[in-house]
Design a protein around this motif. Sequence first.
Motif, short mmCIF file in Angstrom:
data_model
loop_
_atom_site.label_atom_id
_atom_site.label_comp_id
_atom_site.label_asym_id
_atom_site.label_seq_id
_atom_site.Cartn_x
_atom_site.Cartn_y
_atom_site.Cartn_z
N UNK A 191 0.83 -1.20 0.00
CA UNK A 191 0.00 0.00 0.00
C UNK A 191 0.86 1.25 0.00
N UNK A 192 0.51 2.18 -0.89
CA UNK A 192 1.16 3.48 -0.96
C UNK A 192 0.10 4.52 -0.61
N UNK A 193 0.36 5.33 0.40
CA UNK A 193 -0.64 6.30 0.87
C UNK A 193 -0.18 7.72 0.60
N UNK A 194 -1.13 8.55 0.18
CA UNK A 194 -0.87 9.97 -0.04
C UNK A 194 -1.86 10.78 0.77
N UNK A 195 -1.39 11.84 1.37
CA UNK A 195 -2.25 12.79 2.05
C UNK A 195 -2.16 14.11 1.30
N UNK A 196 -3.31 14.63 0.85
CA UNK A 196 -3.29 15.85 0.06
C UNK A 196 -4.47 16.75 0.41
N UNK A 197 -4.36 17.99 -0.03
CA UNK A 197 -5.34 19.01 0.35
C UNK A 197 -6.49 19.05 -0.65
N UNK A 198 -7.28 17.97 -0.69
CA UNK A 198 -8.45 17.90 -1.55
C UNK A 198 -9.62 17.35 -0.74
N UNK A 199 -10.82 17.73 -1.11
CA UNK A 199 -12.01 17.21 -0.42
C UNK A 199 -12.97 16.50 -1.37
N UNK A 200 -12.62 16.43 -2.65
CA UNK A 200 -13.46 15.79 -3.65
C UNK A 200 -13.05 14.33 -3.83
N UNK A 229 -5.43 8.33 10.61
CA UNK A 229 -6.47 7.45 11.14
C UNK A 229 -7.13 6.67 10.00
N UNK A 230 -7.34 7.34 8.87
CA UNK A 230 -7.92 6.68 7.70
C UNK A 230 -6.96 5.63 7.16
N UNK A 231 -5.69 5.98 7.08
CA UNK A 231 -4.69 5.03 6.59
C UNK A 231 -4.65 3.79 7.47
N UNK A 232 -4.68 3.97 8.76
CA UNK A 232 -4.65 2.83 9.68
C UNK A 232 -5.89 1.97 9.54
N UNK A 233 -7.04 2.60 9.35
CA UNK A 233 -8.29 1.83 9.18
C UNK A 233 -8.24 0.98 7.92
#
Length: 373
Positions: A280-289, A363-367
């Motif tokens: 799994x590769x996770x990204x956190x970005x400033x989007x809400x869509x 928290x989302x990534x961990x879930x």
Amino acid sequence: MSMSPAEQTPAAEDAAMLREATFVRLRVHTSGAAVAAAGVIGRALETLDVPFRIRATEAPDTVANDDVAAVVGLSDADADLELDPRDGVAIVRELGVDPDPVVALAGLHAAGVSPEDDTALVDAATDAGVESRPGVAVPTADLADGLAHSTLVHAPFSADKERTQAALAELSLPAELDVDAHRRVASLVALEATGGEATPRSTTAVERVLHPEATPNGLFATVGGLADVLDATVREVPGLAVALALGHDARDAALDAWRDHANATHAALREATTGRYESLYALSCDLSSPGRLATVARLARDFRSPEPTVLAVGTGAAALVSTGPAGLDDDLAAAATELGDASATGSPEEATMRFDPSVEPKTVVEAVREVRR
């Protein structure tokens, strides 16, 4: 001679239910493949005078007892029909209608499916003026505009028209592009998209934007360009994408939505905070869509991720994509139960989730990691 029930194909069974419906409600996944399939099905229903409505939304529809509720590209146990976008052409033919070849090809392109084995569709496209040539699959005659805003590829020039113009200027292209000029543009894009930070998967992914099928008589320059516009527009302005797939002239508004989508998603991918976990590769970005996050996740998967599955998390939304069917809709649905007031939708290949904006990305990534173990 009609087929016996035992001989009927799934497409024939789906077509039979649609043909006899009092009213058809098509709920469509927000992807180019799904909205294109819904478009060709909707045109067929219109030809047969079967009333219908198409909505590209994650929210279930209110259905009367005699309506047929169908989902396209979504998993929904409550629907009467779950239609695979790749089956749209077969269903339309079972309805006795010839599908629009350009929209049908665009849907297959968006789904990553080659139409080569469907000689009838290829012949119909040729009759409609579609022609294969070297170059790049963009929707506009302006190459700089097309490449800068393409979401079929992520490269250093993406979302930067001036940089794209400068790169093209170095090729000294003629005013009227010949075969050699188209090939030079394709080589430039291939080199830019597969160099630098690109992962080995990019060498295959970049093929989506190469070897286009030109549409001289169409609203857009290439079939792949139309696929790109449908995919971006349905994530930005769903009703506009539906209108486009149904054959309405929504070109200018759709191109505006496509440019907005490209600018936002390429920028988000560049600025994202990333983390790598097992598979799994996770990204956190400033989007809400959710739709924009799905494009970010797909571009990361194809051009930046060392792992086969990518999770893009924003503010109150997330998207999960993978290199193949992996039960992603079930994964996000399970993760949503761990996040309180959250909901998920999608397909095994791509799923999105909405949750409380106060929930931290980690928290989302961990879930998601927990349900995938």
